[in-house]
Design a protein around this motif. Structure first.
Motif, PDB file in Angstrom:
ATOM      1  N   LEU A 113      20.288 -18.596  13.470  1.00 15.80           N
ATOM      2  CA  LEU A 113      19.613 -19.545  14.364  1.00 15.80           C
ATOM      3  C   LEU A 113      19.896 -20.963  13.891  1.00 15.80           C
ATOM      4  O   LEU A 113      19.589 -21.314  12.747  1.00 15.80           O
ATOM      5  CB  LEU A 113      18.103 -19.306  14.360  1.00 15.80           C
ATOM      6  CG  LEU A 113      17.598 -18.026  15.011  1.00 15.80           C
ATOM      7  CD1 LEU A 113      16.070 -17.961  14.902  1.00 15.80           C
ATOM      8  CD2 LEU A 113      18.027 -17.936  16.473  1.00 15.80           C
ATOM      9  N   PRO A 114      20.472 -21.818  14.733  1.00 10.20           N
ATOM     10  CA  PRO A 114      20.673 -23.219  14.371  1.00 10.20           C
ATOM     11  C   PRO A 114      19.335 -23.910  14.128  1.00 10.20           C
ATOM     12  O   PRO A 114      18.276 -23.380  14.498  1.00 10.20           O
ATOM     13  CB  PRO A 114      21.390 -23.796  15.599  1.00 10.20           C
ATOM     14  CG  PRO A 114      21.990 -22.621  16.287  1.00 10.20           C
ATOM     15  CD  PRO A 114      21.024 -21.492  16.050  1.00 10.20           C
ATOM     16  N   PRO A 115      19.357 -25.092  13.513  1.00  7.72           N
ATOM     17  CA  PRO A 115      18.103 -25.778  13.181  1.00  7.72           C
ATOM     18  C   PRO A 115      17.135 -25.937  14.352  1.00  7.72           C
ATOM     19  O   PRO A 115      15.933 -25.719  14.173  1.00  7.72           O
ATOM     20  CB  PRO A 115      18.591 -27.140  12.675  1.00  7.72           C
ATOM     21  CG  PRO A 115      19.927 -26.843  12.087  1.00  7.72           C
ATOM     22  CD  PRO A 115      20.542 -25.804  12.976  1.00  7.72           C
ATOM     23  N   LEU A 118      17.241 -16.918  20.318  1.00 14.03           N
ATOM     24  CA  LEU A 118      15.846 -17.330  20.185  1.00 14.03           C
ATOM     25  C   LEU A 118      14.980 -16.611  21.215  1.00 14.03           C
ATOM     26  O   LEU A 118      13.908 -16.078  20.883  1.00 14.03           O
ATOM     27  CB  LEU A 118      15.735 -18.844  20.376  1.00 14.03           C
ATOM     28  CG  LEU A 118      14.313 -19.412  20.459  1.00 14.03           C
ATOM     29  CD1 LEU A 118      13.537 -19.134  19.175  1.00 14.03           C
ATOM     30  CD2 LEU A 118      14.358 -20.912  20.755  1.00 14.03           C
ATOM     31  N   ALA A 119      15.429 -16.574  22.477  1.00 12.81           N
ATOM     32  CA  ALA A 119      14.631 -15.956  23.542  1.00 12.81           C
ATOM     33  C   ALA A 119      14.399 -14.473  23.275  1.00 12.81           C
ATOM     34  O   ALA A 119      13.307 -13.946  23.526  1.00 12.81           O
ATOM     35  CB  ALA A 119      15.333 -16.148  24.888  1.00 12.81           C
ATOM     36  N   LEU A 120      15.400 -13.802  22.729  1.00 14.01           N
ATOM     37  CA  LEU A 120      15.277 -12.358  22.526  1.00 14.01           C
ATOM     38  C   LEU A 120      14.369 -12.006  21.358  1.00 14.01           C
ATOM     39  O   LEU A 120      13.688 -10.979  21.384  1.00 14.01           O
ATOM     40  CB  LEU A 120      16.669 -11.757  22.337  1.00 14.01           C
ATOM     41  CG  LEU A 120      17.508 -11.734  23.624  1.00 14.01           C
ATOM     42  CD1 LEU A 120      18.970 -11.476  23.334  1.00 14.01           C
ATOM     43  CD2 LEU A 120      16.966 -10.689  24.589  1.00 14.01           C
ATOM     44  N   ILE A 121      14.310 -12.853  20.329  1.00 11.95           N
ATOM     45  CA  ILE A 121      13.364 -12.587  19.241  1.00 11.95           C
ATOM     46  C   ILE A 121      11.948 -12.940  19.691  1.00 11.95           C
ATOM     47  O   ILE A 121      10.983 -12.253  19.339  1.00 11.95           O
ATOM     48  CB  ILE A 121      13.751 -13.343  17.946  1.00 11.95           C
ATOM     49  CG1 ILE A 121      12.930 -12.818  16.761  1.00 11.95           C
ATOM     50  CG2 ILE A 121      13.570 -14.834  18.096  1.00 11.95           C
ATOM     51  CD1 ILE A 121      13.254 -11.420  16.343  1.00 11.95           C
ATOM     52  N   GLN A 122      11.811 -13.977  20.526  1.00 13.16           N
ATOM     53  CA  GLN A 122      10.488 -14.350  21.023  1.00 13.16           C
ATOM     54  C   GLN A 122       9.929 -13.299  21.974  1.00 13.16           C
ATOM     55  O   GLN A 122       8.726 -13.060  22.011  1.00 13.16           O
ATOM     56  CB  GLN A 122      10.543 -15.711  21.727  1.00 13.16           C
ATOM     57  CG  GLN A 122      10.706 -16.891  20.778  1.00 13.16           C
ATOM     58  CD  GLN A 122      10.729 -18.218  21.513  1.00 13.16           C
ATOM     59  OE1 GLN A 122      11.481 -18.403  22.469  1.00 13.16           O
ATOM     60  NE2 GLN A 122       9.901 -19.145  21.061  1.00 13.16           N
ATOM     61  N   ALA A 147      12.085 -24.215  16.751  1.00 14.69           N
ATOM     62  CA  ALA A 147      11.354 -23.743  17.920  1.00 14.69           C
ATOM     63  C   ALA A 147      10.702 -22.393  17.643  1.00 14.69           C
ATOM     64  O   ALA A 147       9.572 -22.134  18.075  1.00 14.69           O
ATOM     65  CB  ALA A 147      12.304 -23.639  19.117  1.00 14.69           C
ATOM     66  N   ALA A 148      11.417 -21.540  16.921  1.00 13.49           N
ATOM     67  CA  ALA A 148      10.858 -20.227  16.583  1.00 13.49           C
ATOM     68  C   ALA A 148       9.627 -20.376  15.697  1.00 13.49           C
ATOM     69  O   ALA A 148       8.598 -19.723  15.910  1.00 13.49           O
ATOM     70  CB  ALA A 148      11.918 -19.374  15.892  1.00 13.49           C
ATOM     71  N   LYS A 149       9.723 -21.250  14.702  1.00 17.97           N
ATOM     72  CA  LYS A 149       8.579 -21.490  13.812  1.00 17.97           C
ATOM     73  C   LYS A 149       7.384 -22.026  14.605  1.00 17.97           C
ATOM     74  O   LYS A 149       6.241 -21.609  14.387  1.00 17.97           O
ATOM     75  CB  LYS A 149       8.962 -22.471  12.715  1.00 17.97           C
ATOM     76  CG  LYS A 149       9.945 -21.925  11.692  1.00 17.97           C
ATOM     77  CD  LYS A 149      10.324 -23.001  10.679  1.00 17.97           C
ATOM     78  CE  LYS A 149      11.359 -22.505   9.685  1.00 17.97           C
ATOM     79  NZ  LYS A 149      11.776 -23.564   8.728  1.00 17.97           N
TER      80      LYS A 149
END
Length: 508
Positions: A255-257, A241-245, A262-264
């Motif tokens: 990515l788990p739920p 998540l951190a690396l895509i953000q 969080a990404a959305k």
């Protein structure tokens, strides 16, 4: 609720360093820095996986690694949107010339990226390797094949001992390898630098850090839009998540739920797809404690798949009660419903010890799922121990019949026909070999001898009932909803329900 793993700073910094190296390499090839400023549409794609592929050899490798090797190698037969075989690939047509003979026509004038001919002889060699190699992942599926011949450069004839209606389906997950190169290098050598006929060719790797492929300028089909793909991996979802953000990668898979949500919330594009991949608990009926049918039934009744889906995935998975319902949306006619009280009653006060083995970090929330299964068993009275392994080691131990108790891993019907799971998991001579039964073997053979899938369907329902409902060798848990995130300006990632990814139209 789902247990969130903490972000470990050392591992994150190590991964970030690796990505910095990869990003620098991409810039040298016409890519961009981490904020994508100035990136052209055909720049190399930076793809982040959940785990490092165990091997890039499709003969011996689990299909979870095909996300990487399928950029360079191609299956013998392509599939369409309905998951059925099509004539658009290396093999362009097939006919059943008699009950036990299939004739395939190979696309002419195709070469491997090293110059070897990708002709009928190469196709016959690959099928032979798949059938005969001791460590072949698909060995059990081709045991009925008695002869594989290439009478000319564009014709392959496959003969079977008894009728087998799904041979073309099976060839959709057999990837063509160059005969001379594969023989010269062996499995490990081939995996270190694969050669195929696909839209990309091997570019290089930094051991334990990344794998890169570049566009194949001589590809026979539609050439890739981008210049290549660099794969890195991060076991922890928080890192992905951190690396895509931070825009350090262009696409972050698995990515788990919680991370997907969080990404959305952060404005990152997230795509969710129900897949054919299902997580299954396999009970070994050949060893204690599950050589006792009553204990297998108790375990099957103790495990609550609906609670797992709701508690760990917050509903972002699909509870699945069947083994042989291979396409998304299908459910079996008979299944097992969790009954904790009956499970406890079957144990009768006994406390048998059960080992749960699972592939650490291989699948979304697999550790939490394994703990939830163990917790259900403990409530019934079982004593539970856990053995997390890397995926490659787990596969080797399963094939070597060295995993007692319960093993939890994914069944991916890379071929969307029930026999893919029957031959892979149910027959006596199968990958798992956890439920040997002459009746199962007989029915499996009868199903294949039918004229087509429709005629075979009632037999597969019977097999599902025997394995799941009567013998309790398999406890299907859920079908995964796969989430992946893409960075700003990234488009054209094509993810299929059989866990395939097409990067050829991806741009950033």
């Amino acid at each position: 609720m789902m247990i969130m793993k903490s972000l470990r700073s050392r591992r994150f910094l190590a991964l970030a360093a690796a990505l910095t190296v990869a990003s620098a390499g991409l810039t040298g090839c016409g890519g961009s820095d981490s904020d994508n400023s100035g990136a052209s549409g055909n720049a190399p794609i930076r793809a982040l996986l959940a785990a490092q592929p165990a091997t890039l050899d499709p003969i011996v490798g689990a299909r979870s690694a095909q996300i990487v090797w399928a950029t360079m190698l191609e299956p013998l037969i392509n599939t369409g949107s309905d998951l059925a075989p099509t004539d658009t690939g290396l093999v362009t047509s097939w006919t059943r010339t008699d009950a036990t003979t299939w004739t395939f026509k190979v696309r002419p004038d195709i070469s491997f990226s090293n110059g070897e001919k990708a002709d009928a002889a190469a196709v016959a060699n690959t099928i032979t390797l798949t059938r005969d190699s001791a460590a072949s992942q698909l060995k059990s599926y081709f045991g009925n094949v008695t002869a594989i011949e290439a009478p000319d450069a564009t014709t392959v004839v496959v003969k079977t001992k008894t009728p087998q209606y799904d041979i073309p389906d099976l060839l959709t997950t057999v990837y063509l390898v160059p005969p001379k190169y594969y023989q010269e290098k062996g499995s490990e050598g081939f995996a270190a630098a694969p050669v195929g006929t696909g839209p990309y060719v091997w570019s290089g790797a930094n051991a334990g850090r990344d794998i890169s492929v570049k566009r194949n300028p001589d590809y026979w089909g539609t050439k890739a839009t981008n210049e290549g793909v660099t794969f890195t991996w991060a076991n922890e979802a928080a890192q992905r998540l951190a690396l895509i953000q931070s825009k350090s990668v262009d696409v972050s898979f698995d990515l788990p739920p919680a991370q997907a949500s969080a990404a959305k919330a952060a404005g990152v594009e997230v795509v969710s797809t129900e897949t054919a991949m299902k997580i299954i608990a396999f009970l070994d009926s050949t060893k204690a404690p599950f050589d006792d049918p009553k204990l297998r039934e108790a375990a099957a009744l103790a495990i609550d798949r609906d609670a797992i889906v709701k508690g760990i995935f917050d509903g972002q998975a699909v509870a699945d009660a069947g083994l042989l319902n291979v396409k998304p949306g299908q459910q079996p006619t008979q299944s097992v419903t969790a009954d904790a009280a009956k499970a406890k009653e079957l144990l009768g006060g006994a406390s048998p010890t059960v080992q749960i083995t699972y592939p650490a970090a291989q699948y979304t929330n697999i550790e939490e799922v394994s703990q939830a299964v163990g917790g259900s068993l403990e409530k019934a009275g079982f004593k539970v121990s856990y053995v997390p392994l890397d995926y490659g080691t787990l596969v080797k131990r399963i094939i070597g019949r060295q995993v007692p108790g319960i093993s939890i891993f994914a069944g991916v019907p890379n071929v969307a026909v029930p026999d893919y799971f029957v031959s892979g998991f149910m027959k006596t001579k199968s990958i798992t070999g956890n439920c040997p039964d002459p009746q199962i073997d007989t029915l499996a053979q009868q199903a294949l001898e039918q004229n087509d899938a429709q005629q075979a369907a009632p037999i597969y329902e019977q097999l599902n009932t025997i394995g799941v409902v009567q013998k309790h060798c398999y406890v299907p848990l859920y079908r995964q909803v796969f989430n992946y995130a893409t960075g700003p300006g990234v488009s054209g990632v094509v993810f299929g329900p059989l866990n395939t990814v097409d990067f050829t139209k991806t741009t950033r």
